[in-house]
Design an enzyme around this catalytic site. Structure first.
Site, mmCIF file in Angstrom:
data_model
loop_
_atom_site.group_PDB
_atom_site.id
_atom_site.type_symbol
_atom_site.label_atom_id
_atom_site.label_comp_id
_atom_site.label_asym_id
_atom_site.label_seq_id
_atom_site.Cartn_x
_atom_site.Cartn_y
_atom_site.Cartn_z
ATOM 1 N N SER A 185 3.610 -2.370 10.115
ATOM 2 C CA SER A 185 5.074 -2.408 10.233
ATOM 3 C C SER A 185 5.680 -3.765 9.860
ATOM 4 O O SER A 185 6.616 -4.235 10.511
ATOM 5 C CB SER A 185 5.513 -1.974 11.638
ATOM 6 O OG SER A 185 5.107 -0.637 11.874
ATOM 7 N N HIS A 240 -9.341 1.143 5.113
ATOM 8 C CA HIS A 240 -8.014 1.307 5.713
ATOM 9 C C HIS A 240 -8.138 2.246 6.912
ATOM 10 O O HIS A 240 -8.929 3.188 6.896
ATOM 11 C CB HIS A 240 -7.029 1.869 4.674
ATOM 12 C CG HIS A 240 -5.616 1.824 5.161
ATOM 13 N ND1 HIS A 240 -5.109 2.777 6.011
ATOM 14 C CD2 HIS A 240 -4.626 0.927 4.959
ATOM 15 C CE1 HIS A 240 -3.845 2.462 6.303
ATOM 16 N NE2 HIS A 240 -3.538 1.340 5.675
ATOM 17 N N ASN A 243 0.854 -1.189 0.000
ATOM 18 C CA ASN A 243 0.000 0.000 0.000
ATOM 19 C C ASN A 243 0.889 1.238 0.000
ATOM 20 O O ASN A 243 1.510 1.553 1.007
ATOM 21 C CB ASN A 243 -0.898 -0.023 1.250
ATOM 22 C CG ASN A 243 -1.716 1.245 1.377
ATOM 23 O OD1 ASN A 243 -1.916 1.977 0.408
ATOM 24 N ND2 ASN A 243 -2.189 1.517 2.588
ATOM 25 N N TRP A 244 0.917 1.915 -1.127
ATOM 26 C CA TRP A 244 1.823 3.076 -1.252
ATOM 27 C C TRP A 244 1.247 4.340 -0.635
ATOM 28 O O TRP A 244 1.910 5.353 -0.584
ATOM 29 C CB TRP A 244 2.143 3.318 -2.727
ATOM 30 C CG TRP A 244 3.028 2.278 -3.332
ATOM 31 C CD1 TRP A 244 3.613 1.218 -2.690
ATOM 32 C CD2 TRP A 244 3.437 2.185 -4.709
ATOM 33 N NE1 TRP A 244 4.364 0.484 -3.577
ATOM 34 C CE2 TRP A 244 4.271 1.053 -4.816
ATOM 35 C CE3 TRP A 244 3.178 2.943 -5.849
ATOM 36 C CZ2 TRP A 244 4.846 0.677 -6.037
ATOM 37 C CZ3 TRP A 244 3.751 2.566 -7.054
ATOM 38 C CH2 TRP A 244 4.583 1.447 -7.142
ATOM 39 N N LYS A 245 -0.010 4.332 -0.262
ATOM 40 C CA LYS A 245 -0.660 5.531 0.299
ATOM 41 C C LYS A 245 -0.454 6.708 -0.660
ATOM 42 O O LYS A 245 -0.521 6.520 -1.865
ATOM 43 C CB LYS A 245 -0.119 5.805 1.700
ATOM 44 C CG LYS A 245 -0.035 4.526 2.555
ATOM 45 C CD LYS A 245 0.315 4.783 3.969
ATOM 46 C CE LYS A 245 0.533 3.457 4.667
ATOM 47 N NZ LYS A 245 0.430 3.519 6.087
ATOM 48 N N GLY A 275 2.696 2.148 10.515
ATOM 49 C CA GLY A 275 3.626 3.260 10.323
ATOM 50 C C GLY A 275 4.363 3.665 11.579
ATOM 51 O O GLY A 275 4.994 4.719 11.633
ATOM 52 N N GLY A 310 2.975 -1.239 4.174
ATOM 53 C CA GLY A 310 2.971 0.176 3.803
ATOM 54 C C GLY A 310 4.379 0.652 3.492
ATOM 55 O O GLY A 310 4.911 0.432 2.397
ATOM 56 N N GLU A 359 -6.427 4.628 7.900
ATOM 57 C CA GLU A 359 -6.245 6.060 7.613
ATOM 58 C C GLU A 359 -7.528 6.652 7.045
ATOM 59 O O GLU A 359 -7.848 7.816 7.282
ATOM 60 C CB GLU A 359 -5.041 6.250 6.677
ATOM 61 C CG GLU A 359 -3.737 6.054 7.443
ATOM 62 C CD GLU A 359 -2.582 5.505 6.631
ATOM 63 O OE1 GLU A 359 -2.619 5.577 5.393
ATOM 64 O OE2 GLU A 359 -1.631 4.986 7.260
ATOM 65 N N GLU A 369 -5.207 -5.109 10.660
ATOM 66 C CA GLU A 369 -4.149 -4.116 10.836
ATOM 67 C C GLU A 369 -4.384 -3.331 12.131
ATOM 68 O O GLU A 369 -5.158 -2.359 12.144
ATOM 69 C CB GLU A 369 -4.163 -3.131 9.666
ATOM 70 C CG GLU A 369 -3.935 -3.763 8.325
ATOM 71 C CD GLU A 369 -3.360 -2.750 7.349
ATOM 72 O OE1 GLU A 369 -2.233 -2.953 6.901
ATOM 73 O OE2 GLU A 369 -4.037 -1.746 7.071
HETATM 74 C C1 PEP Z 1 -0.585 0.012 5.815
HETATM 75 O O1 PEP Z 1 -0.563 1.109 5.296
HETATM 76 O O2 PEP Z 1 -1.550 -0.723 5.600
HETATM 77 C C2 PEP Z 1 0.524 -0.396 6.686
HETATM 78 C C3 PEP Z 1 0.448 -1.557 7.281
HETATM 79 O O3 PEP Z 1 1.576 0.463 6.826
HETATM 80 P P1 PEP Z 1 3.028 0.133 7.487
HETATM 81 O O4 PEP Z 1 3.501 -1.163 6.907
HETATM 82 O O5 PEP Z 1 3.889 1.292 7.085
HETATM 83 O O6 PEP Z 1 2.831 0.033 8.962
#
Ligand code: PEP
Length: 246
Positions: free
Chosen positions: A210, A92, A9-11, A170, A231, A94, A164
């Site tokens: 993470s 998600h 997931n590049w956001k 993040g 992410g 976010e 998640e």
């Molecule tokens: C995500 O954006 O779904 C995510 C898990 O981010 P990260 O791996 O950076 O924690």
């Protein structure tokens, strides 16, 4: 046998130029039972689609709950389909936290995605305060039931779930593989209750939060972790490829 799904997931990172530069250095051959999915910003989907290596798939990060209309700044399921993209993330954290997407809105979006034959990676997960007060399962249960209740059994062929925990996204903090396994198993038990054991066994349940090259192996060794939503560690093609080769 359920598929292993590894998604990046590049956001809000990698516009069209950077996305193409990523692909130039991304050398990954998914195994027989594996799917590798990249989720770039909408604006990079079209150019990536043209240059996509074999067996690598694309997903949108979100869709609107309506097909079209006066919704400035939004993108709909038919628009994603028109680009030849067949998958979307939904719910998600976010989106839930910054854009106040409720369980009800996520449910409507999921319904819309299925109406247009999009596959969905439905994200669920508790906040730190929920985990610390022992309410993690209760929160995840509400998110899962709200999204999936009322779906037909065959709809579940198009639904994957990503657990998640919000406090792990993040932040560099990963849930322990045991905690992640327990929640994924719990989510599977909810699918048994809602549908049946066969459907639960066939549903891919990912972990996200993470995930990095140092912890993916241990997470993926867990019985109910069928993939990872990554992410930050998916942004660099070389290190993401290394992570996928866990
Ligand atoms: C995500 O954006 O779904 C995510 C898990 O981010 P990260 O791996 O950076 O924690």
């Amino acid at each position: 046998m359920r598929k292993e799904i590894l998604a990046g997931n590049w956001k809000m990172n990698h516009g069209p130029k950077e996305a193409l530069a990523f692909l130039k250095d991304f050398f990954v051959k998914p195994g027989e039972n594996q799917r590798v999915i990249l989720c770039p910003p909408y604006i990079s989907l079209e150019s990536m689609k043209r240059e996509l290596p074999e067996k690598i798939e694309l997903a949108a990060q979100n869709i609107h709950e309506e097909d079209k209309g006066a919704f400035t700044g939004e993108v709909s399921a038919p628009m994603i389909k028109e680009l030849g993209v067949g998958i979307t993330l939904l719910g998600h954290s976010e989106r839930r936290n910054y854009y106040k997407e409720s369980d009800e809105l996520v449910r409507q979006k999921l319904k819309k995605a299925l109406e247009h034959n999009l596959e969905v990676i439905l994200c669920v997960g508790e906040q730190l305060e929920h985990r610390e007060s022992g309410r993690a399962e209760q929160v995840v249960k509400k998110q899962v039931l709200s999204a999936l209740k009322g779906l037909k059994k065959e709809d579940m062929e198009s639904v994957h779930i990503a657990y998640e925990p919000v406090w792990a996204i993040g932040t560099g903090k990963t849930a322990s593989s045991q905690d992640a396994q327990e929640m994924n198993a719990y989510i599977r038990s909810l699918i048994v209750e809602l549908f049946n054991d066969k459907i639960a066994q066939e549903t891919s349940i990912l972990y996200g939060g993470s995930v990095k090259p140092e912890n993916i192996k241990e997470l993926m060794a867990m019985e109910d972790i069928d993939g990872a939503l990554v992410g930050g560690a998916s942004l660099d093609p070389i290190s993401f490829a290394k992570l996928l080769d866990y």
